[in-house]
Design an enzyme around this catalytic site. Sequence first.
Site: not given
Length: 146
Positions: A33, A102
Site C-alpha cells: 500500500c 494501518c
Amino acid sequence: MYSEKVMEHFKNPHNLGELEDANGVGEVGNAKCGDVMKMFLKIENNIIQDVKFKTFGCGAAIATSSMATDLIKGKSIDDALKVTNKAVVEALEGLPPVKVHCSVLAEQAIKAALADYYRRQGVDPEPIIGKMEEDCHHCEHGCCEV
C-alpha cells in the site's frame, strides 16, 4: 466511512514531527500500500517521556499513528508493549476493514522503536519485543484480525 475520531486525528494529528534527541527510532512500512511510519521515542527511567511520528500514507495511516502515540506517551515500556492494533482501532472508534492494516503498522512502529531503544542499550530486543514481522501483506497471514 471513517469515524469522527479518525477524521480528527487525520486533520489534526497529535505528536507529529521528529525528536532530535530520540533514543529509540523505528520505521516500518507496507510495500503493497506504500504506507511508511517512523516513530521517535524519548525514554527515561523506563517511561516514554515524549513521542513523535512521521507518516507517509493515507488518512487512516496518519490517524492510527497519531492515536498510537497518544496511547503510549507518558506510559511505561511495558504498557507500550501491550498496545495492539485492536486497541488502536478501538480508540479510533473503528476503521473500515480495508484500513485495519494501518493499525497493524502503528503497533509495529511502536515495537520497532522500542527494539531500537533496547539495541542502543546493548540489549537483544527479541526476547522482550518478540520477532518483528517485516510486512503485514494486507492480512494474508491473519495479522490484522481485530
